[in-house]
Design an enzyme around this catalytic site. Sequence first.
Site, mmCIF file in Angstrom:
data_model
loop_
_atom_site.group_PDB
_atom_site.id
_atom_site.type_symbol
_atom_site.label_atom_id
_atom_site.label_comp_id
_atom_site.label_asym_id
_atom_site.label_seq_id
_atom_site.Cartn_x
_atom_site.Cartn_y
_atom_site.Cartn_z
ATOM 1 N N GLU A 36 6.549 -6.628 4.368
ATOM 2 C CA GLU A 36 7.637 -4.850 4.113
ATOM 3 C C GLU A 36 8.332 -4.451 3.899
ATOM 4 O O GLU A 36 9.663 -5.206 4.020
ATOM 5 C CB GLU A 36 6.687 -4.068 5.339
ATOM 6 C CG GLU A 36 6.245 -3.412 4.976
ATOM 7 C CD GLU A 36 4.749 -3.046 3.777
ATOM 8 O OE1 GLU A 36 4.651 -3.162 3.000
ATOM 9 O OE2 GLU A 36 3.501 -3.638 4.692
ATOM 10 N N ASP A 39 9.635 -7.000 -1.295
ATOM 11 C CA ASP A 39 9.031 -6.787 -2.691
ATOM 12 C C ASP A 39 10.670 -6.756 -3.875
ATOM 13 O O ASP A 39 10.604 -7.684 -4.690
ATOM 14 C CB ASP A 39 7.606 -6.624 -3.647
ATOM 15 C CG ASP A 39 7.627 -4.706 -2.946
ATOM 16 O OD1 ASP A 39 8.532 -4.475 -2.500
ATOM 17 O OD2 ASP A 39 6.119 -4.594 -3.901
ATOM 18 N N GLY A 127 -0.715 4.909 1.907
ATOM 19 C CA GLY A 127 -0.172 3.824 2.012
ATOM 20 C C GLY A 127 -1.102 2.871 1.374
ATOM 21 O O GLY A 127 -0.989 1.736 1.769
ATOM 22 N N LEU A 128 -2.119 3.009 1.246
ATOM 23 C CA LEU A 128 -3.624 1.981 0.393
ATOM 24 C C LEU A 128 -3.217 2.018 -1.117
ATOM 25 O O LEU A 128 -3.986 1.345 -1.744
ATOM 26 C CB LEU A 128 -4.355 2.254 0.555
ATOM 27 C CG LEU A 128 -4.821 2.854 2.585
ATOM 28 C CD1 LEU A 128 -6.196 2.658 2.927
ATOM 29 C CD2 LEU A 128 -4.126 1.142 3.033
ATOM 30 N N SER A 130 -3.040 4.085 -3.692
ATOM 31 C CA SER A 130 -3.617 5.310 -4.593
ATOM 32 C C SER A 130 -3.340 5.550 -6.226
ATOM 33 O O SER A 130 -3.662 4.952 -6.817
ATOM 34 C CB SER A 130 -4.032 6.173 -3.752
ATOM 35 O OG SER A 130 -3.163 6.870 -3.638
ATOM 36 N N SER A 131 -1.975 4.499 -5.714
ATOM 37 C CA SER A 131 -1.399 4.834 -7.321
ATOM 38 C C SER A 131 -1.469 3.823 -8.091
ATOM 39 O O SER A 131 -1.777 3.596 -9.047
ATOM 40 C CB SER A 131 0.702 4.911 -7.460
ATOM 41 O OG SER A 131 1.229 4.467 -6.470
ATOM 42 N N ASP A 173 1.836 -3.492 -5.553
ATOM 43 C CA ASP A 173 1.238 -3.214 -5.779
ATOM 44 C C ASP A 173 0.028 -3.089 -7.052
ATOM 45 O O ASP A 173 -1.019 -3.829 -6.395
ATOM 46 C CB ASP A 173 1.085 -1.298 -5.604
ATOM 47 C CG ASP A 173 1.496 -0.772 -3.654
ATOM 48 O OD1 ASP A 173 1.937 -2.040 -2.842
ATOM 49 O OD2 ASP A 173 2.383 0.274 -4.030
HETATM 50 C C1 GLA Z 1 5.354 0.580 -1.604
HETATM 51 C C2 GLA Z 1 5.830 0.059 -3.108
HETATM 52 C C3 GLA Z 1 6.035 -1.570 -2.485
HETATM 53 C C4 GLA Z 1 6.439 -1.824 -1.494
HETATM 54 C C5 GLA Z 1 5.958 -1.241 -0.189
HETATM 55 C C6 GLA Z 1 6.055 -1.842 0.836
HETATM 56 O O1 GLA Z 1 3.571 0.418 -1.372
HETATM 57 O O2 GLA Z 1 5.120 0.740 -3.946
HETATM 58 O O3 GLA Z 1 6.406 -2.148 -4.290
HETATM 59 O O4 GLA Z 1 7.430 -2.057 -1.781
HETATM 60 O O5 GLA Z 1 6.268 0.680 -0.332
HETATM 61 O O6 GLA Z 1 6.603 -3.188 1.450
#
Ligand code: GLA
Length: 386
Positions: A36, A39, A127-128, A130-131, A173
Amino acid sequence: MAGPAAPLSERFGQIYGPGQRVRVFRGPGRVNLIGEHTDYNLGFVLPMALDLACFVAVAPGGEGLLRVYSDNLGETRQWPLARLTELEPARDWGDYVAGVARELLRAGFALEPVNLLISSTVPVGSGLSSSAALEVATALALLGDRRMDGLELARLCRRAENDFVGMPCGIMDQYVAVFGRENSAVKIDCRSLEHELGALPAEIEIVAVNTMVKHELGQSAYRDRVRECGEAVEAIRRRKPEVASLRDVSAVEFEAVAGDIPEAPRKRARHVVTENQRVEEFIAASRRGDLRRMGELFVGSHRSLQYDYEVSCEELDFLVDAALAMPGVLGARMTGGGFGGCTVSLVRPEAFEEFQARLTAAYQERFGLSPQVYRCRPSAGAGEIS
Ligand code: GLA
């Protein structure tokens, strides 16, 4: 038309008129298992694509317009294609669509007038992701028969979010929305942008639990963390100029340079370097079927996000701690950006029903909210459906 696209095509007919040749594209949401906030520090992540997904139906439109209707919100947005490149963001859901269209134009793809219909099962703010699901499905719908390399597609969608929506997210994502695979988690090396697929042990369920909250602080804190990680790199470079990102620093090397870094960036960097190591260890433990170790690494990740990265919140901590006190739970952590959204837990299949019932009751009692619980199945990446 048969199959899952049929209901959406019918709905399209209700909104834009019947008798059109409608195509439907799917972009999945994701749950990040571990890795987490690594990235954008060019480290490792281990997400999987979900069967929760955003569907975008498309057919030719007219009047020089890109027109889009969200079935979830019951709202329409439209933009003259000729004006897209000079468009300013409106700070709402339409920006994801307009941002992707704008990036396609910038990349040299001509766009014809089209009507789009969006229908998503990925809960917004969970936090899943959607975007990213919306961005990737939109890009495929606008591309139609034109092919784009998967990595280019993921990068283009990320640019839409970075440059137009204004969120400095990493690549995770969009990448997993493109490259997800059934029955596989996706280990992404965010520096080389290569990935490896790996199955998870069959004896565990991956369960996401939604806090149903998304604190306002999230967006500005995300920017602050990106900046603080940059400050940590700058401090480390004074002694080790070869370091270009936190990815270049091992947990052992970090201890040697930690004293050079001011406190806040030091804590952020400590999370990132230890988290990269946890991703590698988690994959090794998963390969040997060491469920206990996988669970411990989940908990280590959560504590690091809670105390060093400081992106958790009361609701996430409650769900993690309550889960860890239950039988058959191997590990739990927050997933995604933080400040709300979901936790992810590793649960023995026979313990799932009790886990769901007890956690729901405990959360309701504490916060007066009913958390949604999702059994996560690793699913395919984006594509056209029929
Ligand atoms: C969001 C961001 C990702 C990543 C996470 C944390 O989802 O879109 O790029 O940085 O937070 O791991």
